[in-house]
Design a protein around this motif. Sequence first.
Motif, short mmCIF file in Angstrom:
data_model
loop_
_atom_site.label_atom_id
_atom_site.label_comp_id
_atom_site.label_asym_id
_atom_site.label_seq_id
_atom_site.Cartn_x
_atom_site.Cartn_y
_atom_site.Cartn_z
N PRO A 171 -18.77 56.88 20.89
CA PRO A 171 -18.51 55.54 21.42
C PRO A 171 -17.22 54.93 20.87
O PRO A 171 -16.98 54.92 19.66
N GLY A 172 -16.37 54.47 21.79
CA GLY A 172 -15.15 53.78 21.41
C GLY A 172 -14.05 54.64 20.86
O GLY A 172 -13.02 54.12 20.41
N LEU A 173 -14.21 55.98 20.91
CA LEU A 173 -13.20 56.86 20.34
C LEU A 173 -12.52 57.67 21.44
O LEU A 173 -13.17 58.47 22.12
N VAL A 174 -11.24 57.43 21.64
CA VAL A 174 -10.45 58.15 22.63
C VAL A 174 -9.17 58.61 21.98
O VAL A 174 -8.77 58.14 20.91
N GLN A 175 -8.50 59.56 22.65
CA GLN A 175 -7.24 60.08 22.15
C GLN A 175 -6.19 60.03 23.25
O GLN A 175 -6.49 60.33 24.41
N GLY A 176 -4.96 59.66 22.90
CA GLY A 176 -3.90 59.64 23.89
C GLY A 176 -3.42 58.23 24.16
O GLY A 176 -3.83 57.25 23.52
N GLY A 177 -2.55 58.12 25.18
CA GLY A 177 -1.95 56.83 25.51
C GLY A 177 -2.88 55.92 26.27
O GLY A 177 -4.04 56.25 26.56
N ALA A 178 -2.34 54.77 26.64
CA ALA A 178 -3.14 53.76 27.30
C ALA A 178 -3.45 54.11 28.75
O ALA A 178 -4.42 53.62 29.32
N HIS A 179 -2.61 54.95 29.39
CA HIS A 179 -2.78 55.23 30.81
C HIS A 179 -3.89 56.26 31.09
O HIS A 179 -4.72 56.07 31.97
N ARG A 180 -3.88 57.36 30.32
CA ARG A 180 -4.90 58.39 30.55
C ARG A 180 -5.50 58.85 29.22
O ARG A 180 -5.33 60.01 28.81
N PRO A 181 -6.21 57.97 28.54
CA PRO A 181 -6.81 58.37 27.26
C PRO A 181 -7.93 59.38 27.48
O PRO A 181 -8.64 59.34 28.49
N ALA A 182 -8.08 60.29 26.54
CA ALA A 182 -9.12 61.32 26.62
C ALA A 182 -10.30 60.94 25.73
O ALA A 182 -10.12 60.60 24.56
N GLN A 183 -11.48 61.02 26.31
CA GLN A 183 -12.69 60.71 25.54
C GLN A 183 -12.91 61.76 24.46
O GLN A 183 -12.74 62.95 24.67
N MET A 184 -13.31 61.31 23.28
CA MET A 184 -13.65 62.21 22.18
C MET A 184 -15.14 62.48 22.20
O MET A 184 -15.96 61.59 22.50
N TYR A 185 -15.51 63.72 21.88
CA TYR A 185 -16.91 64.15 21.89
C TYR A 185 -17.30 64.71 20.53
O TYR A 185 -16.46 65.01 19.69
N ARG A 186 -18.62 64.85 20.36
CA ARG A 186 -19.17 65.51 19.17
C ARG A 186 -20.43 66.25 19.58
O ARG A 186 -20.98 66.02 20.67
N LEU A 187 -20.87 67.14 18.73
CA LEU A 187 -22.09 67.90 18.99
C LEU A 187 -23.30 66.99 18.83
O LEU A 187 -23.37 66.20 17.89
#
Length: 226
Positions: free
Chosen positions: A195-211
């Motif tokens: 929740p609330g954790l993404v990577q990358g710029g403001a236009h196309r941020p990538a969602q971060m995942y975990r197991l």
Amino acid sequence: MSSAVSPAVICTVDTVLLTLQGGTLHVLLVRRDKAPYAGAWALPGGYIHAQDDVDAQASAARVLREKAGLQSPYLEQLATFSGLARDPRGWSLAVAYCALVPGEALQGIPPRQGVKLVPVDALPPLPFDHRAMVDAALARVRSKSLYSSLPVHLCGDAFTLPQLQVVYEAVLGEPLNKVSFRRKMDELDMLEPVPGLVQGGAHRPAQMYRLRPAFRKALALSSRAL
């Protein structure tokens, strides 16, 4: 009946530690400081200390700490290698393990003299039957990667799907179709978004995942059971 005393069996543990560096699988090697094969690069290994180690896996974990200053979050028993020919000192038995460590976990560890990471496809000649152990570890990890979350142990705590795909490709040694890979991840249902954790710029941020916790627990139990 013969009263001859049988010679003692040499009993050791050896660990194939795999990690990712630059998108390539590497194996950790240590330089041997004692005979036989003094000066040769080999897998981290050592004698089982019956007075201290509760089992062979505890021996493998201790040897990794002593030889490389590492503690692996995933340590799985591979196989037992034994016989008269594998060690010039005499009849020996080695319990081999496979360890998976995220590359980022190694970055904060001070470098040690006589310890290095080598790409799996550029290994030097290894003593004893250590090359067979590496081959067994690679076969085990690649086989499990086809149906399990095992490669996640080569990632950090959180990762994007493209980052995870790179890890799977490095383990399997072949490129994967992006759509098919994501469909497989959905089928396994092993990931959850952070929740609330993404990577990358403001236009196309990538969602971060975990197991998912259930998969982390299952992997931990399976690595202890083998």
